[in-house]
Design a protein around this motif. Sequence first.
Motif, PDB file in Angstrom:
ATOM      1  N   ASP A 193       0.868  -1.182   0.000  1.00 26.58           N
ATOM      2  CA  ASP A 193       0.000   0.000   0.000  1.00 26.58           C
ATOM      3  C   ASP A 193       0.901   1.227   0.000  1.00 26.58           C
ATOM      4  O   ASP A 193       1.950   1.214   0.641  1.00 26.58           O
ATOM      5  N   SER A 238       0.173   4.003   1.330  1.00 29.84           N
ATOM      6  CA  SER A 238      -0.009   4.745   2.580  1.00 29.84           C
ATOM      7  C   SER A 238       0.557   3.970   3.771  1.00 29.84           C
ATOM      8  O   SER A 238       0.225   2.805   3.989  1.00 29.84           O
ATOM      9  N   MET A 284      -0.097   4.588   6.876  1.00 25.35           N
ATOM     10  CA  MET A 284      -1.164   4.311   7.830  1.00 25.35           C
ATOM     11  C   MET A 284      -1.959   3.075   7.417  1.00 25.35           C
ATOM     12  O   MET A 284      -2.301   2.247   8.256  1.00 25.35           O
ATOM     13  N   ALA A 285      -2.239   2.960   6.122  1.00 22.88           N
ATOM     14  CA  ALA A 285      -3.002   1.804   5.643  1.00 22.88           C
ATOM     15  C   ALA A 285      -2.214   0.516   5.876  1.00 22.88           C
ATOM     16  O   ALA A 285      -2.787  -0.504   6.256  1.00 22.88           O
ATOM     17  N   LYS A 308      -0.085   0.000   8.255  1.00 19.46           N
ATOM     18  CA  LYS A 308      -0.167  -0.266   9.697  1.00 19.46           C
ATOM     19  C   LYS A 308      -1.528  -0.820  10.085  1.00 19.46           C
ATOM     20  O   LYS A 308      -1.635  -1.660  10.967  1.00 19.46           O
ATOM     21  N   GLN A 309      -2.583  -0.320   9.409  1.00 21.02           N
ATOM     22  CA  GLN A 309      -3.934  -0.817   9.709  1.00 21.02           C
ATOM     23  C   GLN A 309      -4.033  -2.308   9.408  1.00 21.02           C
ATOM     24  O   GLN A 309      -4.643  -3.054  10.160  1.00 21.02           O
ATOM     25  N   THR A 346      -5.339   1.491  -5.754  1.00 16.38           N
ATOM     26  CA  THR A 346      -4.993   2.811  -6.287  1.00 16.38           C
ATOM     27  C   THR A 346      -3.629   3.243  -5.752  1.00 16.38           C
ATOM     28  O   THR A 346      -3.506   3.651  -4.611  1.00 16.38           O
ATOM     29  N   ALA A 384     -10.058   1.310  -1.405  1.00 17.54           N
ATOM     30  CA  ALA A 384     -11.111   2.314  -1.256  1.00 17.54           C
ATOM     31  C   ALA A 384     -11.971   2.371  -2.519  1.00 17.54           C
ATOM     32  O   ALA A 384     -13.033   2.975  -2.521  1.00 17.54           O
ATOM     33  N   ASP A 385     -11.496   1.749  -3.599  1.00 15.74           N
ATOM     34  CA  ASP A 385     -12.246   1.770  -4.856  1.00 15.74           C
ATOM     35  C   ASP A 385     -13.291   0.663  -4.806  1.00 15.74           C
ATOM     36  O   ASP A 385     -13.041  -0.475  -5.192  1.00 15.74           O
ATOM     37  N   VAL A 386     -14.486   1.015  -4.301  1.00 17.72           N
ATOM     38  CA  VAL A 386     -15.480  -0.005  -3.962  1.00 17.72           C
ATOM     39  C   VAL A 386     -16.494  -0.268  -5.076  1.00 17.72           C
ATOM     40  O   VAL A 386     -17.513  -0.889  -4.842  1.00 17.72           O
ATOM     41  N   GLN A 387     -16.226   0.206  -6.284  1.00 16.34           N
ATOM     42  CA  GLN A 387     -17.173  -0.017  -7.374  1.00 16.34           C
ATOM     43  C   GLN A 387     -17.338  -1.523  -7.634  1.00 16.34           C
ATOM     44  O   GLN A 387     -16.342  -2.249  -7.698  1.00 16.34           O
ATOM     45  N   ARG A 393     -13.132  -3.787   1.869  1.00 11.81           N
ATOM     46  CA  ARG A 393     -13.230  -2.337   1.845  1.00 11.81           C
ATOM     47  C   ARG A 393     -12.302  -1.674   2.842  1.00 11.81           C
ATOM     48  O   ARG A 393     -12.155  -2.159   3.951  1.00 11.81           O
ATOM     49  N   LYS A 394     -11.745  -0.552   2.435  1.00 13.99           N
ATOM     50  CA  LYS A 394     -11.000   0.281   3.378  1.00 13.99           C
ATOM     51  C   LYS A 394     -11.973   1.158   4.148  1.00 13.99           C
ATOM     52  O   LYS A 394     -12.973   1.566   3.580  1.00 13.99           O
ATOM     53  N   PRO A 395     -11.708   1.539   5.378  1.00 19.01           N
ATOM     54  CA  PRO A 395     -10.600   1.034   6.197  1.00 19.01           C
ATOM     55  C   PRO A 395     -10.883  -0.388   6.667  1.00 19.01           C
ATOM     56  O   PRO A 395     -12.009  -0.688   7.037  1.00 19.01           O
TER      57      PRO A 395
END
Lengths: 121, 202
Positions: free
Chosen positions: A9, A11, A13-14, A16-17, A56, A83-86, A103-105
């Motif tokens: 990722d 990010s 933070m992402a 780490k999540q 992304t 995050a692209d949930v389409q 899905r994020k988060p």
Amino acid sequence: MSPSVLICDDSNMARKQVLRSLPEQWKSSVQTATNGAEALTILRDNSIEVLFLDLTMPGIDGIGVLQGIQKLNLNCSVFVISADVQPEMQSKVKALGAKEFLRKPVKPDDLINHLQQHGLL
Amino acid sequence: MSEFHLTEDQQDCLQELINIAMGQASDQLARYLDTFVYLKVPNIESVDAKELMHTLSQQKNTMAVVSQGFFGYEGIRGEALLVYQEEDSGRIADLLGYEPDELSQDEQLIDISSILTTTFLNVFARQIDNQMSYNAPKLLPSAKDNLSEHLQQMPFSWDLALKVNINYQVTDYSFNCNMILLIPETAITNIKDVLDRILAEF
């Protein structure tokens, strides 16, 4: 038994999540990548069993990584976390071999459930 | 992000919150247009009030601006501007399709702007434990004097503009629009506190 894990990722933070959501015994064998190109290099040179993949990203994106995995014929369980949930994107990543779309988060319970469903826990 | 004075971690955290909000806003746009929207990583930057006025007054090619006020708790409020460029007007018209019996192009532009703004802000707010309500969206007349007048007549004093540069590629079309969030200092302080709270959890 802890599998070798890669988290990709852009990010911090992402990443780490995801790390925080993993089972305790997995956390010692985790590598990270900040973009698709880095991920593909790690995937090629190491036998990664589980990949958590963002879509992304600048440069080679998650779709590019999934295509790379197919081309290299790697045996790796991929969980897309995006995050692209389409709906179209969710079916696209599954068609490219991803086990699940999350899905994020990302929620720890959700992630654990999916790992169990796929017999990884 | 000079005015914001964000640390690297705060910036990364804010970027991720915005990515998540953007992802869901794009999903709503895709549903409205009944198509697939190709997403890129949105660019974020902050500009101060004077700088923004200057930039916007220099932009000769602004096609349309849709403006919508938002209110949350704890001093979070602001105005969201969606700025569309002249060079994209043809593409946007193609994308929206002109159906004389239904909505006019202006009405459709207001609709998609409002979908983007409210979905984006709802998802953003939820992540920072807040909740938003909104004013009705307004399409500003295209003359640039109207825009600076509008910016000067805000019902609150805004100290900073957070500019999120969004690029949408919709099947054969692509268009750019800027989402500009005008926010007062109390909101900035609040957002920073929340970013720190989120970061402290790691």
